[in-house]
Design a protein around this motif. Structure first.
Motif, PDB file in Angstrom:
ATOM      1  N   ARG A   1       1.255   4.168  -3.060  1.00 40.25           N
ATOM      2  CA  ARG A   1       1.124   5.593  -2.894  1.00 40.25           C
ATOM      3  C   ARG A   1       2.478   6.106  -3.412  1.00 40.25           C
ATOM      4  O   ARG A   1       2.222   7.412  -4.152  1.00 40.25           O
ATOM      5  CB  ARG A   1       1.222   6.123  -1.164  1.00 40.25           C
TER       6      ARG A   1
ATOM      7  N   ARG B   1       0.967  -1.183  -0.063  1.00 40.52           N
ATOM      8  CA  ARG B   1       0.152   0.013  -0.066  1.00 40.52           C
ATOM      9  C   ARG B   1       0.926   1.342   0.271  1.00 40.52           C
ATOM     10  O   ARG B   1       0.589   2.257  -0.623  1.00 40.52           O
ATOM     11  CB  ARG B   1      -0.904  -0.095   1.203  1.00 40.52           C
TER      12      ARG B   1
ATOM     13  N   THR C   1       2.103   6.392  -7.552  1.00 38.40           N
ATOM     14  CA  THR C   1       1.293   7.462  -7.891  1.00 38.40           C
ATOM     15  C   THR C   1       2.255   8.936  -8.095  1.00 38.40           C
ATOM     16  O   THR C   1       2.119   9.555  -9.180  1.00 38.40           O
ATOM     17  CB  THR C   1       0.164   7.891  -6.799  1.00 38.40           C
TER      18      THR C   1
END
Length: 455
Positions: A211, A207, A214
């Motif tokens: 992030r 996770r 991105t």
């Protein structure tokens, strides 16, 4: 390979070898800090070591014929491990290094023309311009302690920016370096769940990596947009890698890259093109600081050479041997791990679906059955008529998935080392041994200070 030498070669520092009976959990604890330190003496002596990793068998291969089978003869049976995908996908996406099957074939065919020796020759002026600027800056810092590792990172990043986009990285370099450091320090390390869960099951670190991805892809897309805004002179030949990649077409399908694919390919080339070369140059400078006699041989070879073309680079035979020997002792990719898609037989051992095959250039390049004085720095071994087996020396991999950018990286490394040593004597300013750590690449455990003086 027997090497004759008139003087005792240096043996640079290395991490201590693990006990051969290191427990599973003990090995996991070491992996997180330094993968290189998990291997014991057996791994440097035996041709194949079989073990277990949870429900599957694992194999360390040090036999060139077995490696040839996995990387060339039957390469389609082997894919990246879940941990490997987790480590690389956030920064490389579905670029060439991670693509599989038809996607990889398309990318490889499309990119290959951009990395031929002829295409690389057209990029040499970008390299020489950055080297001129670097040497000019270093001139102002002679006789004072300097961090050559950081300087190599900045220099190769600038070369990557100019060869890719034809613009400097003054504005964007700090952001890019922050991305690289952020990922390497935490997200690029293998954790227990990364190794045991299928890729489709996200881990807590996945996770955080998502992030990161991105933010990272937005940054690379911004660089591409800036380059596109600069345009290209109508009818002019390609002036950089972006032109070549943007205009590239698969010779069989006629298809080029979508914008999303181009982001991943550019990210792959920038990261692979600057971080690994910077690390290789750091290790070469460290070795030459430890070995002043060899350093003087490099300087002697470059004396009187202007070094601004591929022909000039090709004449630096001894400097090329120093680069080759550096990448033998400190291979940028210290481990290649593959998972078997199906059954196979490797070096007489039965391989089942899901079994893990490990080919570790760190081990292979220091294996006692394959190299004379394997831990010693002896560049002239690469000038011998008795060349190493193609599958005993893997700084850029081998087989169909050999690094497409190898000609570029080799030219840049030889040119940079020749120019730097031709301009400066390099010495260490401290005596603390530098120990290689295997994290994402073969990194030093700390950045030592150097001192340079003008020749």
């Amino acid at each position: 390979m027997n090497i004759a030498s008139v003087r005792r070669p240096i043996i640079p520092p290395a991490p201590p070898r693990a006990p051969d009976n290191l427990s599973f959990f003990g090995r996991l604890a070491v992996i997180k800090q330094n993968m290189i330190a998990t291997w014991g003496q057996r791994a440097y002596e035996e041709e194949i070591i079989q073990g277990r990793f949870l429900l599957h068998k694992s194999f360390i291969l040090n036999q060139p014929d077995a490696i040839r089978h996995v990387l060339l003869s039957n390469y389609e049976n082997y894919t990246r491990t879940p941990a490997g995908i987790r480590m690389l996908r956030p920064v490389l996406g579905e670029g060439l290094l991670l693509a599989e099957g038809h996607a990889w074939t398309h990318q490889r065919r499309t990119l290959a023309p951009a990395f031929t020796p002829r295409a690389t020759a057209n990029l040499v002026p970008h390299m020489t311009a950055v080297l001129d600027e670097t040497i000019a800056k270093l001139d102002a810092r002679t006789n004072e302690p300097i961090d050559l590792r950081e300087i190599m990172q900045r220099m190769t990043l600038e070369i990557a920016g100019r060869t890719m986009f034809s613009f400097g990285m003054d504005r964007h370099g700090p952001t890019l370096r922050n991305f690289v450091m952020e990922y390497a320090e935490r997200l690029g390390r293998a954790y227990f769940l990364d190794m045991v869960l299928p890729v489709s099951w996200p881990t807590p670190m996945d996770r955080a990596r998502a992030r990161f991805r991105t933010r990272w892809t937005e940054f690379v897309a911004m660089l591409i947009a800036e380059r596109r805004a600069a345009g290209k002179n109508e009818g002019a030949p390609p002036r950089d890698l972006f032109d070549l990649m943007n205009e590239a077409r698969d010779p069989e399908t006629g298809k080029g890259f979508s914008d999303e694919q181009l982001v991943d390919e550019v990210a792959t080339m920038i990261l692979a093109g600057h971080e690994t070369t910077a690390t290789a140059l750091f290790w070469a400078l460290y070795l030459l600081a430890l070995d002043p006699d060899t350093q003087e041989e490099v300087a002697s070879e470059t004396s009187g050479e202007h070094l601004d073309s591929m022909a000039d680079i090709d004449r630096q035979k001894f400097t090329r041997a120093v680069v080759d020997e550096t990448m033998r002792l400190y291979p940028p990719a210290f481990l290649v791990a593959r998972a078997a898609r199906g059954k196979d037989v490797v070096a007489g051992a039965k391989v089942s679906k899901g079994d893990i095959i490990m080919i570790a250039p760190w081990l292979l390049h220091r294996h006692e059955k394959l190299w004379d004085q394997p831990n010693a720095f002896i560049p002239k071994r690469f000038m011998s008529k008795e060349a190493p087996d193609r599958f005993a020396y893997l700084p850029f991999g081998a087989g169909p998935r050999v690094c497409v950018g190898a000609p570029f990286a080799q030219a840049e490394s030889v040119l940079a080392l020749a120019r730097l040593i031709g301009a400066f004597r390099v010495e260490l300013a401290d005596t603390i041994p530098v120990i290689p750590h295997g994290v994402v690449t073969t990194q030093p455990d700390h950045s030592p200070m150097f001192r340079i003086t003008r020749r």
